[in-house]
Design a protein around this motif. Structure first.
Motif, short mmCIF file in Angstrom:
data_model
loop_
_atom_site.label_atom_id
_atom_site.label_comp_id
_atom_site.label_asym_id
_atom_site.label_seq_id
_atom_site.Cartn_x
_atom_site.Cartn_y
_atom_site.Cartn_z
N SER A 151 -29.67 -34.64 32.45
CA SER A 151 -30.83 -33.70 32.07
C SER A 151 -30.29 -32.16 31.96
N ARG A 152 -30.84 -31.44 31.11
CA ARG A 152 -30.73 -30.19 30.79
C ARG A 152 -31.65 -29.33 30.45
N ALA A 170 -34.22 -31.50 27.96
CA ALA A 170 -34.15 -33.03 27.49
C ALA A 170 -33.07 -33.68 28.21
N GLY A 171 -33.20 -35.00 28.21
CA GLY A 171 -32.60 -35.88 29.17
C GLY A 171 -32.64 -37.51 28.88
N GLU A 172 -31.87 -38.01 29.37
CA GLU A 172 -31.89 -39.35 29.19
C GLU A 172 -31.95 -40.20 30.63
N TYR A 173 -32.41 -41.32 30.71
CA TYR A 173 -32.54 -42.27 31.91
C TYR A 173 -32.56 -43.72 31.71
N ARG A 174 -31.90 -44.53 32.29
CA ARG A 174 -31.85 -45.90 32.46
C ARG A 174 -31.76 -46.63 33.61
N TRP A 208 -36.06 -38.09 26.60
CA TRP A 208 -37.13 -37.25 26.89
C TRP A 208 -36.85 -35.91 26.45
N VAL A 209 -37.75 -35.11 25.93
CA VAL A 209 -37.43 -33.67 25.41
C VAL A 209 -38.84 -33.02 25.86
N LEU A 210 -38.60 -31.66 26.66
CA LEU A 210 -39.75 -30.89 26.59
C LEU A 210 -39.65 -29.83 25.87
N PHE A 211 -40.64 -29.50 25.07
CA PHE A 211 -40.77 -28.17 24.27
C PHE A 211 -42.05 -27.49 23.96
N GLY A 212 -41.98 -26.20 23.57
CA GLY A 212 -43.42 -25.47 23.33
C GLY A 212 -43.14 -24.69 22.09
N GLY A 213 -43.84 -23.75 21.90
CA GLY A 213 -43.70 -22.89 20.87
C GLY A 213 -45.20 -22.87 19.98
N THR A 214 -45.34 -22.19 18.92
CA THR A 214 -46.73 -22.02 18.28
C THR A 214 -46.48 -23.35 17.40
N VAL A 215 -45.48 -23.80 16.93
CA VAL A 215 -45.62 -25.09 16.04
C VAL A 215 -46.44 -26.12 16.81
N THR A 216 -46.42 -26.28 17.85
CA THR A 216 -47.12 -27.40 18.68
C THR A 216 -48.47 -27.38 18.14
N ARG A 217 -49.24 -26.21 18.00
CA ARG A 217 -50.42 -26.30 17.55
C ARG A 217 -50.77 -27.36 16.32
N LEU A 231 -28.22 -32.69 21.70
CA LEU A 231 -29.14 -31.60 22.62
C LEU A 231 -28.44 -31.60 23.92
N ARG A 232 -27.57 -32.64 24.32
CA ARG A 232 -26.77 -32.46 25.41
C ARG A 232 -25.74 -31.23 25.43
N SER A 233 -25.32 -31.29 24.31
CA SER A 233 -24.11 -30.29 24.08
C SER A 233 -24.80 -28.87 23.79
N ASP A 234 -26.12 -28.69 23.06
CA ASP A 234 -26.55 -27.88 23.00
C ASP A 234 -27.02 -27.00 23.93
N LEU A 235 -27.82 -27.61 24.87
CA LEU A 235 -28.43 -27.32 26.04
C LEU A 235 -27.25 -27.02 26.93
#
Length: 277
Positions: free
Chosen positions: A5-6, A24-28, A91-100, A131-135
């Motif tokens: 998770s990052r 974002a992250g991965e789980y198994r 999974w990915v967590l996100f926000g911002g105006t585009v979510t509307r 995502l793992r690299s970016d975060l």
């Protein structure tokens, strides 16, 4: 796959203007679950293998069978987790105006947050590698890269949950946008009712049939303004607007400039050597 998770902390000014990736992250496995949790942001969880369960304060208990998408909304308490056999989730967590805009899509509703996918998106593995690299990259550059990757992933998910018939129907509707027909006649030609046409266009594009009609006409008008020498009024009629003044008003309101100004800003001019720039 290893669990990871990052998280990122994008600048507030950026969050006010676009999509921002918060984490974002991965789980198994089968030894971890979420219990009665509200989020401050949106989240998308893709279960690519295995099975489990989901419940929220707005929905009944739902059995999850991969591949599936869990769409989570801010402030809504929810619980979910794998069965004893386990599952694989991204999974990915996100926000911002585009979510509307995303919230307006009927495919993603707080009352029906679990969406069955026809297949695991082919972009899942490379997206979460990025995502793992970016975060993991410190500073604003990494946060911006993660947000761009996140936005692309959400577009992929949106394409994955469209009804099978919607893209072809919407494409046919858009192709006929310049013709002078009533909406009832358009629906009959496409072999659907008005209610079905509205449901299909909303699901596929987030637009009503009338909004999609106008947007399709304006997109064609933009091309003609740049590629032809036709007068603005003629272009308006060509794309389906009988009233030149109405065409100009719609273009200006929806594109931010008048047709003439758009042409002036976007059109290329011959260079001194006679070659197009």
């Amino acid at each position: 796959m290893s669990d990871w998770s990052r998280y990122a902390h994008p600048a507030p000014a950026f969050a006010d203007r676009a999509i921002v990736c918060i984490g974002a992250g991965e789980y198994r496995g089968n030894d971890s679950e979420v219990r009665d949790r509200p989020l401050r942001s949106h989240a998308a969880v893709v279960v690519s293998e295995g099975s489990g369960w989901f419940r929220s304060q707005l929905s009944t208990d739902v059995a999850i069978e991969a591949p599936a998408l869990i769409w989570l909304f801010p402030g809504i308490r929810h619980s979910y987790g794998p069965d004893r056999s386990g599952w694989t989730e991204h999974w990915v967590l996100f926000g911002g105006t585009v979510t509307r805009d995303l919230d307006a899509l009927p495919a993603w509703s707080p009352a029906t947050p679990v969406v069955q996918l026809g297949a695991v998106p082919a972009t899942l593995a490379p997206t979460f590698t990025r995502l793992r690299s970016d975060l993991a990259e410190p500073g604003s550059v990494g946060a911006l890269r993660a947000s761009a990757t996140c936005y692309s992933w959400l577009v992929d998910l949106a394409a994955s949950v469209k009804p099978a018939g919607a893209p072809d129907l919407v494409a046919a509707f858009a192709r006929g946008a310049t013709r002078q027909l009533s909406m009832e006649a358009r629906a009959r030609e496409l072999g659907v009712s008005l209610a079905e046409l509205r449901a299909e266009t909303l699901t596929a594009t987030g637009l009503t049939p009338l909004q999609l009609l106008i947007e399709s006409r304006l997109a064609r008008a933009q091309s003609l303004l740049v590629e032809s020498d036709l007068e603005v009024g003629v272009i308006g009629k060509t794309v389906g607007f009988d009233d030149p003044a109405y065409f100009s008003r719609q273009f200006t309101r929806r594109r931010g400039s008048s047709p003439s100004m758009f042409r002036s800003e976007q059109r290329r001019v011959p260079s001194e050597t006679g070659e197009a720039q």
